[in-house]
Design an enzyme around this catalytic site. Structure first.
Site, PDB file in Angstrom:
ATOM      1  NE  ARG A 163      -3.848  -2.092   0.161  1.00 39.60           N
ATOM      2  CZ  ARG A 163      -3.582  -3.322  -0.302  1.00 39.60           C
ATOM      3  NH1 ARG A 163      -2.445  -3.575  -0.941  1.00 39.60           N
ATOM      4  NH2 ARG A 163      -4.457  -4.278  -0.173  1.00 39.60           N
ATOM      5  CB  SER A 236      -8.871  -1.398   4.140  1.00 41.45           C
ATOM      6  OG  SER A 236      -9.313  -2.571   3.523  1.00 41.45           O
ATOM      7  CD  GLU A 331      -5.387   0.669   2.628  1.00 41.22           C
ATOM      8  OE1 GLU A 331      -5.144  -0.368   3.259  1.00 41.22           O
ATOM      9  OE2 GLU A 331      -6.132   0.693   1.632  1.00 41.22           O
TER      10      GLU A 331
HETATM   11  C1  LIG Z   1     -15.577   0.165  -0.989  1.00 40.57           C
HETATM   12  C2  LIG Z   1     -14.109   0.376  -1.216  1.00 40.57           C
HETATM   13  C3  LIG Z   1     -13.292  -0.710  -1.451  1.00 40.57           C
HETATM   14  C4  LIG Z   1     -11.914  -0.538  -1.660  1.00 40.57           C
HETATM   15  N1  LIG Z   1     -11.153  -1.648  -1.880  1.00 40.57           N
HETATM   16  C5  LIG Z   1      -9.824  -1.509  -2.050  1.00 40.57           C
HETATM   17  C6  LIG Z   1      -9.002  -2.659  -2.265  1.00 40.57           C
HETATM   18  O1  LIG Z   1      -9.487  -3.777  -2.336  1.00 40.57           O
HETATM   19  N2  LIG Z   1      -7.671  -2.458  -2.418  1.00 40.57           N
HETATM   20  C7  LIG Z   1      -7.109  -1.213  -2.381  1.00 40.57           C
HETATM   21  O2  LIG Z   1      -5.876  -1.121  -2.533  1.00 40.57           O
HETATM   22  N3  LIG Z   1      -7.862  -0.111  -2.195  1.00 40.57           N
HETATM   23  C8  LIG Z   1      -9.193  -0.234  -2.021  1.00 40.57           C
HETATM   24  N4  LIG Z   1      -9.966   0.887  -1.811  1.00 40.57           N
HETATM   25  C9  LIG Z   1      -9.320   2.214  -1.728  1.00 40.57           C
HETATM   26  C10 LIG Z   1      -9.375   3.021  -3.047  1.00 40.57           C
HETATM   27  O3  LIG Z   1     -10.464   2.641  -3.841  1.00 40.57           O
HETATM   28  C11 LIG Z   1      -8.096   2.895  -3.857  1.00 40.57           C
HETATM   29  O4  LIG Z   1      -6.985   3.340  -3.105  1.00 40.57           O
HETATM   30  C12 LIG Z   1      -8.154   3.706  -5.168  1.00 40.57           C
HETATM   31  O5  LIG Z   1      -7.016   3.490  -5.949  1.00 40.57           O
HETATM   32  C13 LIG Z   1      -8.302   5.204  -4.913  1.00 40.57           C
HETATM   33  O6  LIG Z   1      -8.619   5.798  -6.145  1.00 40.57           O
HETATM   34  P1  LIG Z   1      -9.271   7.236  -6.223  1.00 40.57           P
HETATM   35  O7  LIG Z   1      -9.230   7.656  -7.658  1.00 40.57           O
HETATM   36  O8  LIG Z   1     -10.571   7.252  -5.558  1.00 40.57           O
HETATM   37  O9  LIG Z   1      -8.175   8.062  -5.406  1.00 40.57           O
HETATM   38  P2  LIG Z   1      -8.368   9.306  -4.424  1.00 40.57           P
HETATM   39  O10 LIG Z   1      -9.002   8.819  -3.159  1.00 40.57           O
HETATM   40  O11 LIG Z   1      -9.002  10.421  -5.117  1.00 40.57           O
HETATM   41  O12 LIG Z   1      -6.843   9.672  -4.131  1.00 40.57           O
HETATM   42  C14 LIG Z   1      -6.001   8.760  -3.460  1.00 40.57           C
HETATM   43  C15 LIG Z   1      -4.586   9.341  -3.392  1.00 40.57           C
HETATM   44  O13 LIG Z   1      -4.026   9.382  -4.698  1.00 40.57           O
HETATM   45  C16 LIG Z   1      -3.615  10.712  -5.037  1.00 40.57           C
HETATM   46  N5  LIG Z   1      -3.897  10.880  -6.466  1.00 40.57           N
HETATM   47  C17 LIG Z   1      -5.069  10.652  -7.102  1.00 40.57           C
HETATM   48  N6  LIG Z   1      -4.945  10.873  -8.419  1.00 40.57           N
HETATM   49  C18 LIG Z   1      -3.653  11.246  -8.634  1.00 40.57           C
HETATM   50  C19 LIG Z   1      -2.911  11.632  -9.787  1.00 40.57           C
HETATM   51  N7  LIG Z   1      -3.460  11.663 -11.007  1.00 40.57           N
HETATM   52  N8  LIG Z   1      -1.614  11.978  -9.628  1.00 40.57           N
HETATM   53  C20 LIG Z   1      -1.033  11.956  -8.394  1.00 40.57           C
HETATM   54  N9  LIG Z   1      -1.688  11.610  -7.263  1.00 40.57           N
HETATM   55  C21 LIG Z   1      -2.986  11.262  -7.378  1.00 40.57           C
HETATM   56  C22 LIG Z   1      -4.474  11.614  -4.169  1.00 40.57           C
HETATM   57  O14 LIG Z   1      -3.839  12.877  -3.983  1.00 40.57           O
HETATM   58  C23 LIG Z   1      -4.540  10.792  -2.897  1.00 40.57           C
HETATM   59  O15 LIG Z   1      -3.365  10.965  -2.136  1.00 40.57           O
HETATM   60  C24 LIG Z   1     -11.349   0.752  -1.617  1.00 40.57           C
HETATM   61  C25 LIG Z   1     -12.187   1.865  -1.391  1.00 40.57           C
HETATM   62  C26 LIG Z   1     -13.550   1.676  -1.199  1.00 40.57           C
HETATM   63  C27 LIG Z   1     -14.427   2.864  -0.984  1.00 40.57           C
END
Ligand SMILES: Cc1cc2nc3c(=O)[nH]c(=O)nc-3n(C[C@H](O)[C@H](O)[C@H](O)COP(=O)(O)OP(=O)(O)OC[C@H]3O[C@@H](n4cnc5c(N)ncnc54)[C@H](O)[C@@H]3O)c2cc1C
Length: 335
Positions: A163, A236, A331
């Site tokens: 992670r 998580s 996380e």
């Molecule tokens: C129901 C649920 C289930 C999930 N299951 C998992 C799982 O199984 N495994 C897992 O690893 N995660 C899981 N997650 C967490 C999450 O979905 C992931 O971490 C996902 O990759 C986040 O994507 P996002 O676009 O929503 O990122 P955001 O929440 O918008 O951003 C996350 C981070 O990335 C940075 N970021 C975003 N875009 C960019 C970019 N273009 N350039 C630089 N930095 C950037 C942001 O600044 C922030 O620090 C889950 C979340 C939920 C709600």
């Protein structure tokens, strides 16, 4: 690019926090970030937001939120056994999974159902069901925010860990990821090391195939995780803690059924089990709670305010520490 002032973020965070930001900037082309850098528009506090599924906003954001909306999947290179895809940051992760399914490309299927955008996937090296996205990433492209200079980091440069990556550690908040390049197999190649997935395939008497794995992972996820259209959460909330072997040994006396995995010289524990053993699973205080089916997930049942979520997760961290001497760390990105 589109710029909005005093913009509500309710529909941009899966925790469903009712917060807003001073400025919300939608980037329609990757190069637009360079204009923002040149015009010093990122001098104010800013935050790059993808789908908002790994963040907890604890208050209104007094600055600019930069949000990529450019999308697309390019096929860069194709060989007999593999294909290279270059995917734009604003592409939904699930769109990429559908594309792989449609073209029969193997590698990402265990990661189906993870919310968010492709540009965020390398940041915390998303992982699920025995696969981490680093296993398929060959390069990450984007721009350095301090200079506007482009970068292309190969897999080894990204320092992927559990992670974690360069983008979540040394270069946290300093890079704008515009594209992620994946190498995927064109030949069947499955990872079935994760027990819950293997057991479910066997229970349903399904042969491993892309379709069956995607469908089974979705079913297993649906049985454990909240439906984010109904209940707010960010998946998580806590990382699985990695502890010294001596602490693991002493904990085994207290918790004989303790789940543990080797992690080099250390031992990785299951944060969900510790939270459960400490008695928090299913706990609810107002609209803030710990999900009854998975203690790792902190939830907003409707109108929880950021401080209520914060009070709850801080109580969990302190109680788990008092009971087991294990420090849990979020996380989720807390803003
Ligand atoms: C129901 C649920 C289930 C999930 N299951 C998992 C799982 O199984 N495994 C897992 O690893 N995660 C899981 N997650 C967490 C999450 O979905 C992931 O971490 C996902 O990759 C986040 O994507 P996002 O676009 O929503 O990122 P955001 O929440 O918008 O951003 C996350 C981070 O990335 C940075 N970021 C975003 N875009 C960019 C970019 N273009 N350039 C630089 N930095 C950037 C942001 O600044 C922030 O620090 C889950 C979340 C939920 C709600």
């Amino acid at each position: 690019m589109k710029v909005f002032q005093n913009y509500p973020l309710l529909d941009h965070n899966t925790f469903k926090m009712k917060v807003s930001c001073r400025q919300f900037i939608e980037l329609e082309r990757p190069e637009e970030i360079v204009n923002l850098c040149e015009q010093n528009l990122l001098e104010q506090p800013f935050f790059i937001l993808g789908g908002g599924s790994n963040v907890l906003f604890t208050k209104d954001f007094d600055g600019a939120i930069v949000h990529p909306v450019f999308q697309g999947i390019e096929r860069m290179d194709e060989e007999a056994q593999s294909v290279t895809l270059r995917v734009a940051a604003g592409t939904e992760w699930e769109t990429l999974i559908h594309y792989c399914l449609e073209h029969q490309y193997y590698g990402l299927e265990n990661l189906t159902g993870i919310p968010g955008l492709v540009g965020s996937a390398p940041v915390q090296n998303i992982g699920a069901y025995g696969v981490e996205v680093k296993d398929c990433i060959i390069a990450v492209e984007g721009y350095h925010l301090s200079s506007g200079a482009p970068f292309r980091y190969d897999n080894a440069d990204c320092r992927f860990g559990y992670r974690s990556s360069l983008f979540k550690t040394e270069l946290k908040g300093q890079c704008f990821i515009t594209h992620v390049c994946f190498r995927l197999s064109k030949e069947p190649h499955y990872t079935l090391t994760y027990k819950a997935l293997k057991d479910e395939l066997e229970r349903q008497q399904l042969e491993p195939s892309l379709e069956n794995i995607v469908q089974t992972v979705r079913a297993v996820r649906d049985s454990k995780l909240p439906d984010i259209t109904q209940i707010g959460c960010a998946g998580s909330f806590f990382q699985n803690p990695i502890v010294p072997a001596t602490l693991h040994e002493s904990l085994k006396e207290q918790l004989p059924d303790l789940v543990a995995y080797p992690a080099g010289d250390m031992v990785k524990l299951a944060a969900g089990q510790l939270i459960d053993k400490a008695g928090w699973k299913g706990y609810r205080e107002g609209d803030a709670g710990i999900y009854p089916k998975q203690a790792l997930v902190v939830v907003n049942y409707g109108h929880a305010r950021p401080e209520e979520i914060r009070q709850l997760y801080e109580k969990v961290i302190s109680d788990v520490y008092n009971k087991f001497k294990v420090s849990l760390r979020p996380e989720v990105n807390i803003i």
